[in-house]
Write a protein that holds these residues in place. Structure first.
Motif, PDB file in Angstrom:
ATOM      1  N   HIS A  28     -38.821 -35.360  45.049  1.00 17.27           N
ATOM      2  CA  HIS A  28     -38.170 -36.212  44.047  1.00 17.27           C
ATOM      3  C   HIS A  28     -39.088 -36.456  42.856  1.00 17.27           C
ATOM      4  CE1 HIS A  28     -34.388 -37.202  46.034  1.00 17.27           C
ATOM      5  NE2 HIS A  28     -35.049 -37.262  47.171  1.00 17.27           N
ATOM      6  N   ASN A  32     -37.736 -35.886  39.253  1.00 18.96           N
ATOM      7  CA  ASN A  32     -37.444 -37.129  38.539  1.00 18.96           C
ATOM      8  C   ASN A  32     -38.631 -37.526  37.662  1.00 18.96           C
ATOM      9  OD1 ASN A  32     -36.784 -39.730  37.714  1.00 18.96           O
ATOM     10  ND2 ASN A  32     -35.905 -40.313  39.686  1.00 18.96           N
ATOM     11  N   SER A  34     -38.475 -39.083  34.760  1.00 20.33           N
ATOM     12  CA  SER A  34     -38.231 -40.297  33.978  1.00 20.33           C
ATOM     13  C   SER A  34     -38.596 -41.570  34.722  1.00 20.33           C
ATOM     14  CB  SER A  34     -36.762 -40.369  33.556  1.00 20.33           C
ATOM     15  OG  SER A  34     -35.929 -40.459  34.702  1.00 20.33           O
ATOM     16  N   ASN A  36     -36.599 -43.047  36.805  1.00 15.18           N
ATOM     17  CA  ASN A  36     -35.400 -43.848  37.001  1.00 15.18           C
ATOM     18  C   ASN A  36     -34.925 -43.744  38.447  1.00 15.18           C
ATOM     19  OD1 ASN A  36     -35.118 -44.885  34.397  1.00 15.18           O
ATOM     20  ND2 ASN A  36     -34.014 -43.057  33.697  1.00 15.18           N
ATOM     21  N   TYR A  37     -34.395 -44.850  38.944  1.00 16.48           N
ATOM     22  CA  TYR A  37     -33.778 -44.847  40.264  1.00 16.48           C
ATOM     23  C   TYR A  37     -32.359 -44.326  40.101  1.00 16.48           C
ATOM     24  CZ  TYR A  37     -32.088 -46.531  44.784  1.00 16.48           C
ATOM     25  OH  TYR A  37     -31.541 -46.603  46.048  1.00 16.48           O
ATOM     26  N   ASP A  38     -32.103 -43.135  40.630  1.00 20.06           N
ATOM     27  CA  ASP A  38     -30.808 -42.494  40.419  1.00 20.06           C
ATOM     28  C   ASP A  38     -30.108 -42.249  41.748  1.00 20.06           C
ATOM     29  OD1 ASP A  38     -32.279 -40.450  41.519  1.00 20.06           O
ATOM     30  OD2 ASP A  38     -32.453 -39.301  39.658  1.00 20.06           O
ATOM     31  N   SER A  40     -29.625 -39.514  43.292  1.00 19.29           N
ATOM     32  CA  SER A  40     -30.366 -38.589  44.133  1.00 19.29           C
ATOM     33  C   SER A  40     -31.348 -39.343  45.035  1.00 19.29           C
ATOM     34  CB  SER A  40     -31.113 -37.578  43.254  1.00 19.29           C
ATOM     35  OG  SER A  40     -31.945 -36.756  44.035  1.00 19.29           O
ATOM     36  N   LEU A  41     -32.081 -40.263  44.444  1.00 18.57           N
ATOM     37  CA  LEU A  41     -33.031 -41.059  45.223  1.00 18.57           C
ATOM     38  C   LEU A  41     -32.324 -41.990  46.195  1.00 18.57           C
ATOM     39  CD1 LEU A  41     -35.847 -42.028  42.690  1.00 18.57           C
ATOM     40  CD2 LEU A  41     -36.202 -41.060  44.963  1.00 18.57           C
TER      41      LEU A  41
END
Length: 485
Positions: A28, A32, A34, A36-38, A40-41
């Motif tokens: 991840h 990832n 950036s 950011n908590y998205d 995918s996470l």
């Protein structure tokens, strides 16, 4: 986006789990950029926002915003506290929630009955509470992954008790089990008992089981070691430090965490952790042809109890390894169907396929997959009613340090040979009733538990053998339906 919870049970389950979370974080982090908590996470991690005093008040939703702190969607269970305590002091300590672990100090003494009948009953309410707490943090809980070994007492006993608990409390949530089977030379004399008693539960309660054999893992690690020449000695000897970060068997520092000392089973655990990473890649990352976890059971399990899948992976090492040429794409597909890449000591080519899934990661086109299926099909025997029994998945994100990878999950009758070997080891002990009294003195444990588990294993083997006979003697084709005008 759906979420999954990983339940790690016993020493083996927790060590594999630790490797999984370490490698998942690396994957991840590589994607990832950036911070950011998205979505995918969110599939395997939750975002703990420091602005809230009570983590239960954190709005999950889409999980937008910067990552404050990640907590793994994990439940850690062990009746000996050593491994879990070490994890809680290690580099991943901030990833695990202290409220999501259950430990004891005395262990299960390599006895399934102690784990299942005694500790399972004793900790039932506590187990339900921590699992429910983990489930409440999920918006859309899809799957439980249970990681445990079959030979010891905690993994086999408590692990299968938790499986039963999940079936009762969360009947609509998939239960995937990764079970590590002992080798014939296992130093736990009662491991055949524990394995057969646990298998009865896996056959009845799991949706899908991925058996992994200790001996197959050892063979793979030794084979890789022989293929990697040491830069220091010039000999083909395996040194974990010779394998670079991102390798399928890498066990050292990958930049996110620091490991102080190589442990004996890290390389073996790492192979199993990569199996989980590749199987869940579609749930964690985007792809042109993602495979949902429910599609695995839908496509690969034609009969409810025949849900044991043979896994293989390619590459087992990568172009990042020292002095090893990169594997060609077509060779990767050939490797995945060879005996040397199976996580069981079995040869699926000489047995019957009921179905097979190809889960590809990286920059691979569907045309590449179709070409290789057509190339390999003449050498693979599929059951007559499922000649096109292929399921394909394409995930755009490759493992860290690799261009592409392939995981195959096959429902193949070759697995009966592993089960037959286990049955033979069980019978050698049980016909003399050796060590049985250690089990029957536990409250709730009866001799009938041994007999029922043995019969369950026998029935399973018979069903696979009956299907394999159709490879040589397929039934005549059924007459076509004629419509009279």
């Amino acid at each position: 986006m759906t979420q999954s919870i990983v339940v790690q049970v016993g020493q083996c389950g927790n060590q594999i789990g630790c490797r999984f979370w370490d490698l998942a974080l690396r994957e991840h982090a590589a994607v990832n950029k950036s911070g950011n908590y998205d979505e995918s996470l969110s599939s395997f991690f939750r975002n703990v926002d420091s602005r809230y005093d009570d983590p239960a008040n954190i709005p999950m939703g889409s999980g937008k915003g910067k990552i404050k702190a990640l907590k793994a969607r994990a439940v850690l269970v062990d009746m000996e506290e050593g491994v879990v305590s070490e994890m809680m002091k290690g580099p991943l300590r901030e990833v695990f929630d202290f409220q999501q672990l259950i430990t004891d100090v005395s262990g299960c003494g390599n006895n399934w009955a102690v784990g299942h009948k005694m500790y399972g009953t004793q900790y039932r309410e506590q187990l339900s509470d921590v699992i429910r707490r983990a489930a409440e943090f999920c918006d859309c809980l899809q799957c439980f992954f249970i990681l445990h070994s079959m030979g010891g007492g905690t993994g086999s006993g408590v692990g299968t008790f938790i499986l039963n608990l999940l079936e009762e409390d969360y009947p609509d949530v998939y239960r995937f089990v990764t079970a590590v089977y002992p080798s014939a030379e296992d130093d736990v004399v009662t491991s055949p008992y524990n394995s057969v008693l646990a298998m009865h539960q896996l056959t009845e309660k799991a949706d899908c089981v991925l058996p992994v054999e200790n001996q197959a893992l050892m063979d793979i690690v030794n084979k890789i070691g022989q293929a990697i020449p040491s830069a220091r000695t010039g000999k083909k000897t395996f040194f974990p430090t010779d394998v670079k970060a991102g390798s399928a068997i890498h066990t050292g520092d990958g930049g996110l965490t620091k490991t102080s000392e190589e442990k004996p089973f890290d390389s073996m655990n790492n192979i199993v952790a990569n199996l989980l990473l590749n199987m869940t890649s579609s749930a964690r990352f985007e792809g042109s042809l993602n495979v949902d976890l429910n599609e695995i059971t839908m496509n690969l399990v034609p009969f409810p109890k025949l849900h044991y899948l043979v896994a293989s992976q390619s590459p087992l090492y990568t172009s990042a390894d020292v002095h090893l040429p990169p594997r060609k794409l077509d060779q990767m597909f050939s490797d995945a169907f060879s005996r040397d890449h199976q996580l069981l000591r079995a040869d699926p080519k000489h047995s019957l396929y009921l179905a097979c899934a190809l889960m590809v990661r990286g920059n691979v086109e569907i045309s590449d997959v179709r070409r290789n299926i057509e190339r390999l099909k003449p050498n693979l025997k599929f059951i007559h009613w499922n000649q096109e029994g292929w399921k394909t998945g394409l995930c755009a994100v490759p493992p860290v340090g690799q261009s592409y990878s392939l995981l195959t999950l096959a429902n193949n009758t070759c697995i009966q040979h592993s089960f037959t070997d286990l049955r033979d080891r069980f019978v050698k002990l049980y016909k003399r009733k050796a060590h049985v009294h250690h089990y029957t003195h536990i409250e709730g444990m009866e001799v009938s538990d041994f007999n029922q588990s043995y019969e369950s294993l026998n029935t399973l083997i018979d069903e696979y053998q009956a299907l394999e006979k159709q490879m040589h003697n397929p039934p005549p084709p059924e007459p076509r339906l004629q419509i009279l005008m």
